[in-house]
Enzyme design. Structure first.
Site, PDB file in Angstrom:
ATOM      1  N   ASP A   1      38.683  13.776  39.403  1.00 26.18           N
ATOM      2  CA  ASP A   1      37.573  14.360  40.742  1.00 26.18           C
ATOM      3  C   ASP A   1      38.569  12.916  41.793  1.00 26.18           C
ATOM      4  O   ASP A   1      38.999  11.926  41.114  1.00 26.18           O
ATOM      5  CB  ASP A   1      36.419  13.715  40.239  1.00 26.18           C
ATOM      6  CG  ASP A   1      34.948  13.657  41.641  1.00 26.18           C
ATOM      7  OD1 ASP A   1      35.568  14.716  41.999  1.00 26.18           O
ATOM      8  OD2 ASP A   1      34.404  13.556  41.071  1.00 26.18           O
ATOM      9  N   CYS A   2      37.562  13.653  43.503  1.00 24.47           N
ATOM     10  CA  CYS A   2      38.100  11.616  44.047  1.00 24.47           C
ATOM     11  C   CYS A   2      36.499  10.681  44.219  1.00 24.47           C
ATOM     12  O   CYS A   2      37.069   9.981  44.139  1.00 24.47           O
ATOM     13  CB  CYS A   2      38.359  13.258  45.728  1.00 24.47           C
ATOM     14  SG  CYS A   2      38.335  12.011  46.826  1.00 24.47           S
ATOM     15  N   ASP A   3      35.533  11.262  44.783  1.00 21.04           N
ATOM     16  CA  ASP A   3      34.437  10.434  44.874  1.00 21.04           C
ATOM     17  C   ASP A   3      34.570   9.057  44.221  1.00 21.04           C
ATOM     18  O   ASP A   3      34.300  10.317  42.897  1.00 21.04           O
ATOM     19  CB  ASP A   3      33.380  11.167  45.998  1.00 21.04           C
ATOM     20  CG  ASP A   3      33.769  11.434  47.476  1.00 21.04           C
ATOM     21  OD1 ASP A   3      34.302  10.740  48.471  1.00 21.04           O
ATOM     22  OD2 ASP A   3      34.191  12.959  47.232  1.00 21.04           O
TER      23      ASP A   3
ATOM     24  N   ASP B   1      32.240  11.452  37.468  1.00 22.35           N
ATOM     25  CA  ASP B   1      31.558  10.824  37.413  1.00 22.35           C
ATOM     26  C   ASP B   1      30.652  10.788  37.281  1.00 22.35           C
ATOM     27  O   ASP B   1      29.141  10.493  37.749  1.00 22.35           O
ATOM     28  CB  ASP B   1      32.149   9.369  38.673  1.00 22.35           C
ATOM     29  CG  ASP B   1      31.899  10.272  39.846  1.00 22.35           C
ATOM     30  OD1 ASP B   1      32.259  11.250  39.965  1.00 22.35           O
ATOM     31  OD2 ASP B   1      30.961   9.748  40.952  1.00 22.35           O
TER      32      ASP B   1
END
Length: 226
Positions: free
Chosen positions: A9-11, A165
């Site tokens: 995932d990024c954020d 997350d």
């Protein structure tokens, strides 16, 4: 089975952006007639695409968000990212040593990731293996984005590990038939968040990104032994 692909995932996983993002969303939504706190944004929309969040907000408002909202939000996000955003501690070290293929699967837009990953030196390391919810019909918690990433990287889902997350991301990765590691090392993760991720169905949780290579080796060794 061996692990052939790590899907980040990024954020909140590659970049420590969630506090910045939730604050920006709350401020701009409130200015445009939808009073909300950054904590409420976190609880309701973390890990979900902007498109899904906007549809829910517009349903409650009984009207479309004004065109100015979208421009104001982008301006606020990008200004804040360029001023304050940092990479998750240890992620560059991890990318230096992992032997598996890596890619990104994010609810954010490609434009947003160009700014967030670019401002932390990660975009050039990961492009073009970057996939956005804008490329699929259904974003997280549906499995579509993760399945797209696996297909584009030519790796079967059961040989992928997803680093997430958010509860929506965990649900999507599980629905895709992938192993899921819950990361709770971002500044937005409060006390007890590891247990929240565990209850959502992660295979394991960790808070220090520098642990990832050893965790991957351990999972592969357990699979071979079992």
């Amino acid at each position: 089975m061996p692990i052939d692909l790590i899907i980040f995932d990024c954020d909140g996983v590659l970049v420590d952006s969630e506090v910045i993002s939730c604050r920006a969303h709350a401020d701009v939504l409130t200015r445009h007639g939808y009073p909300i706190t950054s904590e409420q944004v976190f609880e309701r929309f973390l890990g979900r695409s902007t498109r899904q969040a906007n549809l829910e907000i517009e349903s409650e408002l009984g009207r479309k968000l004004p065109d100015a909202y979208h421009g104001d939000l982008q301006d606020e996000l990008f200004r804040s990212f360029e001023a304050n955003l940092e990479a998750i501690r240890g992620i560059h070290d991890v990318l230096d040593v992992v032997t598996q293929a890596v890619c990104v699967a994010s609810s954010g837009s490609h434009q947003r990731m160009r700014v967030s990953l670019g401002s932390t030196g990660l975009y050039e390391r990961l492009a073009p293996k970057i996939f956005s919810a804008s490329q699929v019909t259904n974003g997280k918690p549906a499995p579509d984005l993760f399945l797209l990433a696996a297909a584009e990287m030519a790796v079967p889902p059961h040989r992928c590990v997803v680093i997430e997350d958010s509860l929506a991301g965990i649900a999507g990765a599980r629905a895709a038939g992938m192993t899921v590691f819950g990361f709770h090392g971002g500044s937005h993760c409060r006390d007890g968040y590891a247990e929240t991720l565990h209850r959502a169905g992660t295979d394991l949780t960790f808070a220090d990104m520098r642990q990832l290579p050893e965790l991957l080796r351990r999972v592969e060794a357990d699979a071979l032994a079992g």
